[in-house]
Design a protein around this motif. Sequence first.
Motif, PDB file in Angstrom:
ATOM      1  N   MET A 174      20.888  33.418   9.430  1.00 26.85           N
ATOM      2  CA  MET A 174      21.390  34.769   9.119  1.00 26.85           C
ATOM      3  C   MET A 174      22.868  35.160   9.270  1.00 26.85           C
ATOM      4  O   MET A 174      23.412  35.791   8.107  1.00 26.85           O
ATOM      5  CB  MET A 174      20.816  35.575  10.082  1.00 26.85           C
ATOM      6  N   ASP A 175      23.696  34.375  10.196  1.00 29.92           N
ATOM      7  CA  ASP A 175      25.063  34.655   9.941  1.00 29.92           C
ATOM      8  C   ASP A 175      25.559  34.001   8.789  1.00 29.92           C
ATOM      9  O   ASP A 175      26.713  34.275   8.277  1.00 29.92           O
ATOM     10  CB  ASP A 175      25.859  33.985  11.268  1.00 29.92           C
ATOM     11  N   LEU A 176      25.121  32.709   8.247  1.00 33.36           N
ATOM     12  CA  LEU A 176      25.667  32.394   7.186  1.00 33.36           C
ATOM     13  C   LEU A 176      25.448  33.024   5.842  1.00 33.36           C
ATOM     14  O   LEU A 176      26.359  33.331   4.899  1.00 33.36           O
ATOM     15  CB  LEU A 176      24.946  31.154   6.742  1.00 33.36           C
ATOM     16  N   ILE A 177      24.317  33.763   5.887  1.00 35.64           N
ATOM     17  CA  ILE A 177      24.123  34.638   4.643  1.00 35.64           C
ATOM     18  C   ILE A 177      24.920  35.895   4.642  1.00 35.64           C
ATOM     19  O   ILE A 177      25.403  36.363   3.737  1.00 35.64           O
ATOM     20  CB  ILE A 177      22.414  35.120   4.816  1.00 35.64           C
ATOM     21  N   ILE A 178      25.227  36.437   5.891  1.00 37.11           N
ATOM     22  CA  ILE A 178      26.226  37.605   5.910  1.00 37.11           C
ATOM     23  C   ILE A 178      27.377  37.252   5.650  1.00 37.11           C
ATOM     24  O   ILE A 178      28.266  37.792   4.806  1.00 37.11           O
ATOM     25  CB  ILE A 178      25.884  38.173   7.441  1.00 37.11           C
ATOM     26  N   LEU A 179      27.983  35.823   5.928  1.00 37.27           N
ATOM     27  CA  LEU A 179      29.324  35.548   5.662  1.00 37.27           C
ATOM     28  C   LEU A 179      29.367  35.285   3.986  1.00 37.27           C
ATOM     29  O   LEU A 179      30.297  35.551   3.684  1.00 37.27           O
ATOM     30  CB  LEU A 179      29.566  34.234   6.357  1.00 37.27           C
ATOM     31  N   LEU A 180      28.570  34.726   3.457  1.00 41.82           N
ATOM     32  CA  LEU A 180      28.289  34.349   2.128  1.00 41.82           C
ATOM     33  C   LEU A 180      28.482  35.762   1.332  1.00 41.82           C
ATOM     34  O   LEU A 180      29.196  36.051   0.143  1.00 41.82           O
ATOM     35  CB  LEU A 180      27.243  33.720   1.693  1.00 41.82           C
ATOM     36  N   VAL A 181      27.467  36.868   1.660  1.00 42.86           N
ATOM     37  CA  VAL A 181      27.640  38.294   1.005  1.00 42.86           C
ATOM     38  C   VAL A 181      29.061  38.883   1.115  1.00 42.86           C
ATOM     39  O   VAL A 181      29.497  39.449   0.108  1.00 42.86           O
ATOM     40  CB  VAL A 181      26.557  39.089   1.672  1.00 42.86           C
ATOM     41  N   LEU A 182      29.459  38.796   2.205  1.00 43.51           N
ATOM     42  CA  LEU A 182      30.812  39.297   2.548  1.00 43.51           C
ATOM     43  C   LEU A 182      31.835  38.638   1.654  1.00 43.51           C
ATOM     44  O   LEU A 182      32.713  39.183   1.029  1.00 43.51           O
ATOM     45  CB  LEU A 182      31.290  39.204   3.924  1.00 43.51           C
ATOM     46  N   LEU A 183      31.973  37.377   1.743  1.00 39.67           N
ATOM     47  CA  LEU A 183      32.542  36.571   0.712  1.00 39.67           C
ATOM     48  C   LEU A 183      32.510  36.929  -0.677  1.00 39.67           C
ATOM     49  O   LEU A 183      33.637  37.112  -1.308  1.00 39.67           O
ATOM     50  CB  LEU A 183      32.607  35.019   0.898  1.00 39.67           C
ATOM     51  N   GLY A 184      31.169  36.830  -1.143  1.00 41.50           N
ATOM     52  CA  GLY A 184      31.022  37.306  -2.380  1.00 41.50           C
ATOM     53  C   GLY A 184      31.633  38.780  -2.950  1.00 41.50           C
ATOM     54  O   GLY A 184      32.388  39.184  -3.998  1.00 41.50           O
ATOM     55  N   LEU A 185      31.502  39.601  -1.845  1.00 39.34           N
ATOM     56  CA  LEU A 185      31.935  41.153  -2.104  1.00 39.34           C
ATOM     57  C   LEU A 185      33.438  40.866  -2.117  1.00 39.34           C
ATOM     58  O   LEU A 185      34.147  41.624  -2.975  1.00 39.34           O
ATOM     59  CB  LEU A 185      31.474  41.891  -0.952  1.00 39.34           C
ATOM     60  N   VAL A 186      34.340  40.131  -1.333  1.00 41.92           N
ATOM     61  CA  VAL A 186      35.698  40.063  -1.471  1.00 41.92           C
ATOM     62  C   VAL A 186      36.145  39.640  -2.790  1.00 41.92           C
ATOM     63  O   VAL A 186      37.023  40.022  -3.295  1.00 41.92           O
ATOM     64  CB  VAL A 186      36.184  39.121  -0.344  1.00 41.92           C
ATOM     65  N   ILE A 187      35.510  38.425  -3.285  1.00 41.72           N
ATOM     66  CA  ILE A 187      35.972  37.911  -4.450  1.00 41.72           C
ATOM     67  C   ILE A 187      35.373  38.792  -5.695  1.00 41.72           C
ATOM     68  O   ILE A 187      36.236  38.855  -6.560  1.00 41.72           O
ATOM     69  CB  ILE A 187      35.051  36.546  -4.473  1.00 41.72           C
ATOM     70  N   PHE A 188      34.210  39.530  -5.566  1.00 44.37           N
ATOM     71  CA  PHE A 188      34.105  40.437  -6.763  1.00 44.37           C
ATOM     72  C   PHE A 188      35.060  41.730  -6.810  1.00 44.37           C
ATOM     73  O   PHE A 188      35.498  42.058  -7.650  1.00 44.37           O
ATOM     74  CB  PHE A 188      32.690  41.113  -6.490  1.00 44.37           C
ATOM     75  N   PHE A 189      35.463  42.053  -5.420  1.00 47.11           N
ATOM     76  CA  PHE A 189      36.265  43.230  -5.707  1.00 47.11           C
ATOM     77  C   PHE A 189      37.865  43.064  -5.828  1.00 47.11           C
ATOM     78  O   PHE A 189      38.517  43.690  -6.502  1.00 47.11           O
ATOM     79  CB  PHE A 189      36.122  44.355  -4.320  1.00 47.11           C
TER      80      PHE A 189
END
Length: 100
Positions: free
Chosen positions: A1-16
């Motif tokens: 679960m922690d990896l999924i949260i980290l990847l989602v946040l990373l994706g948001l940072v890259i997207f924005f």
Amino acid sequence: MDLIILLVLLGLVIFFFKRFSSFIYFIAITDIFLRIVTFIKIELTSGDIYAILNKYIPANIPAILGNYSSGLLYTILVWLYVIAFIIFECYIIRTFFRKK
């Protein structure tokens, strides 16, 4: 679960933010935050609170990588993590010397 949260946040940072430096800063900020929480968890909590924090909050990014990978993949990911921190250190040094 922690990896999924980290990847989602990373994706948001890259997207924005869409900049490489934003990616590097995100990695550093996340790791520093996890290390501070781990320190607080060890030094100030006990009993049930410690158990909850220990179960749901990883110690640092290499701990997350260690939970979901092993062997050569883990070694490559940790070296990428180290390279990201080397780049972060260069950003910090450059910013430090630009200040007057």
